[in-house]
Design a protein around this motif. Structure first.
Motif, mmCIF file in Angstrom:
data_model
loop_
_atom_site.group_PDB
_atom_site.id
_atom_site.type_symbol
_atom_site.label_atom_id
_atom_site.label_comp_id
_atom_site.label_asym_id
_atom_site.label_seq_id
_atom_site.Cartn_x
_atom_site.Cartn_y
_atom_site.Cartn_z
ATOM 1 N N LEU A 1 13.804 48.711 12.476
ATOM 2 C CA LEU A 1 12.661 49.341 11.810
ATOM 3 C C LEU A 1 11.341 48.777 12.338
ATOM 4 O O LEU A 1 10.381 49.520 12.595
ATOM 5 N N ILE A 2 11.294 47.458 12.502
ATOM 6 C CA ILE A 2 10.065 46.808 12.978
ATOM 7 C C ILE A 2 9.747 47.227 14.409
ATOM 8 O O ILE A 2 8.600 47.574 14.748
ATOM 9 N N ARG B 1 8.475 50.745 14.769
ATOM 10 C CA ARG B 1 7.080 50.855 14.321
ATOM 11 C C ARG B 1 6.126 50.284 15.368
ATOM 12 O O ARG B 1 5.039 50.842 15.614
ATOM 13 N N ALA C 1 6.430 48.128 8.350
ATOM 14 C CA ALA C 1 7.885 48.287 8.201
ATOM 15 C C ALA C 1 8.431 47.524 6.990
ATOM 16 O O ALA C 1 9.589 47.710 6.598
#
Length: 578
Positions: free
Chosen positions: A485-486, A489, A511
């Protein structure tokens, strides 16, 4: 506080050292009070990660209610109550990660890992632990009933002895072959008032073991069956409690079966029952079993028990079990013992009299003790454990018993480790292929994640099971899920033309909401599994929760620290390998 790289590295180092500390075996010194009340120092070796039944072996038991003693109209209710009692007993017994659960509508499965004393564990599981206090009979009820009981036996075809080579009566055959085959005892007519009491060794004693004389088995007799086998305790022991009798241990099975014939038991006066002692007693050169005539109405039962503990009697140095009754039970016990001062009170456990009945010297309220004679302190502790957990509604019988060997445990461990290694290797490969340098930073954090997870499990003294290993492998994927997710992003921020440092900051910041939402939802699910699951399900839930906590630390805190170090070393970096 964690704005500087130095402070972050200090925190990471402390977490690493703490995890390593809990993962190594260590010796712990405890100061505790012993059963005799003396404070002693105890040294324990603490095992870092305990293993469950599927990994280290143990005992598997399947139990069912003894239907022959079923008195309740609702067997399912009895099974639920037995399940509750067994769980309390196993918890008190101290087995790690036990499994106690229902299997169908009529069976309970018990799995105990790492059991070194299977016989003791079986005894604790099966013991009914029904406690009673009864007053001994003072009216010579059994003496007066013996002639009528013998007449009933003669009418049923039971003779004083089974002639050599002859067949037992039909009643004795129904009672069981073992009791009919017991060595016969020489008998004489019941004693009349004024007769002198027989002494041990006297040739005219009421009962002589068959081993004393081979001719004793074939000597014709005319006396009653029970009158010749049951003697007043005073005739053998010299002194006796009211309502106390003795039977030769060799004749005990036969007498027990005969007095339990319904037609014979009905000859006892109303309000009187017969109960045996829990173990034989040596009187002279013979082994005798005490038989007691007791009031059929108990003063109080174990249902009023509030607490129980084992210790050594400071006067005799013998094991005793102290108990405490609840308020209602204590009030009733006090009223009854106050009315029976000077009488003898028998203490029964599972229908057997424990030791010789003591005399009630004064009113007894909530606190009392049970003297166990020549039993060990461990037996006293087991008795206290079962009494505290409560009595089973109906005795349980073992219908299946298995010992899970160490070979199964080794095989399970090997396959679990293989699955973990393969799963982790695939995660590492995917992260390196998709995210390159950033993926390498996530992999470095993943190594610390595994260390933190195992250290956390060891810190809370969790037990590792095969489902627990599955939870560990699953949480490896969850650990890098936050990094995914990080990183995605950060990619979006870079595509919008932002600098590397700003993109990293924005990626971790934006995130965070999604990471927290997904992990909290998973933790809530695992908490439900832990609360309502049993055994392996709980092991899976504990490992999953600990893994999620560790993944939050590594994915958010450790990975961010690695990025900060990398950006500090490359301040002029215009692009990021992601």
């Amino acid at each position: 506080m964690f704005a500087s790289i130095r402070s972050r590295l200090i925190v990471i180092a402390l977490l690493v050292l703490g995890s390593i500390y809990f993962l190594f075996p260590r010796t712990v010194s405890l100061r505790e009070r012993g059963a005799d009340g003396v404070m002693r120092d105890t040294t324990l070796t603490r095992v870092p990660l305990k293993r469950g039944l599927d990994l280290q072996g143990g005992m598997h038991l399947a139990l069912e209610l003894d239907q022959s003693k079923q008195v309740s109209a609702d067997p399912r209710k009895d099974l639920d109550l037995a399940l509750t009692v067994l769980r309390k007993r196993i918890d008190e017994f101290g087995v790690e990660e036990p499994l106690v659960q229902k299997a169908g509508d009529d069976r309970i499965v018990v799995e105990l890992a790492g059991i070194t004393e299977p016989a003791r564990a079986k005894a604790i599981v099966q013991r009914s632990a029904f406690l009673e206090f009864r007053i001994t009979n003072k009216t010579d009820a059994l003496d007066k009933s013996l002639p009528a009981m013998d007449r009933t036996l003669r009418s049923l075809g039971v003779k004083s002895e089974t002639p050599a080579g002859g067949k037992p009566s039909a009643v004795e055959q129904l009672l069981g072959g073992d009791s009919a085959k017991q060595p016969a005892a020489t008998t004489k007519p019941a004693a009349k008032p004024g007769d002198k009491a027989a002494k041990p060794g006297d040739k005219t004693a009421a009962a002589t073991p068959a081993a004393d004389s081979a001719a004793a088995d074939t000597t014709p007799v005319t006396g009653g069956v029970l009158a010749g086998l049951i003697q007043p305790a005073a005739a053998v022991a010299g002194s006796a409690t009211p309502g106390e009798y003795v039977v030769l241990e060799t004749a005990f099975p036969r007498v027990d079966s005969l007095i339990n014939v319904p037609a014979v038991a009905r000859q006892l006066p109303r309000g009187t029952v017969l109960r045996w002692s829990s173990a034989p007693t040596s009187l002279g050169v013979q082994q005798y079993r005490y038989l007691y005539a007791l009031d059929d109405r108990p003063i109080v039962t174990g249902s009023s028990l509030e607490n129980a503990g084992a210790q050594l009697d400071p006067l005799t140095n013998g094991p005793i079990v102290t108990f405490q009754l609840d308020r209602a039970g204590g009030r009733k016990f006090g009223d009854e013992t106050g009315r029976h001062v000077g009488d003898y009170m028998a203490i029964l456990l599972d229908g057997r009299v424990q030791g010789r009945p003591p005399v009630i010297q004064s009113r007894i309220s909530r606190n009392g003790q049970i003297t166990l004679g020549n039993k060990s302190l461990q037996e006293a502790q087991d008795l206290a454990l079962t009494l505290k957990a409560g009595a089973l509604p109906i005795p349980l019988k073992i219908v299946e018993e298995r010992q899970v060997g160490a070979s199964l445990g080794s095989d399970s461990i090997r396959k679990g480790i293989t699955a973990g290694v393969v799963g982790t290797a695939m995660v590492i490969l995917i992260m390196l292929v998709f995210y390159r340098l950033s993926g390498a930073l996530a992999v470095a954090a993943l190594a610390l994640y595994i260390l933190f997870t195992l250290g956390g499990l060891s810190m809370i003294e969790a037990t590792l099971t095969l489902p627990g290993l599955a939870g560990l492998v699953l949480s490896v994927g969850i650990a890098v899920d936050a990094n995914v997710l990080i990183f995605e992003r950060i990619r979006e921020e870079l595509l919008h033309g932002k600098t590397v440092r700003l993109s990293v900051d924005e990626g971790f910041k934006h995130a965070m909401n999604a990471i927290i939402d997904s992990n909290v939802a998973t933790v809530l699910t695992a908490l439900f599994l832990f609360q309502f699951g049993t055994g392996p399900v709980k092991g899976f839930a504990v490992t999953l929760i600990m893994g999620i906590i560790a993944s939050m630390v590594t994915a958010v805190f450790v990975t961010r620290t690695f990025f900060m170090i990398w950006l500090q070393r490359r301040p002029a970096m215009s692009t990021l390998s992601i």
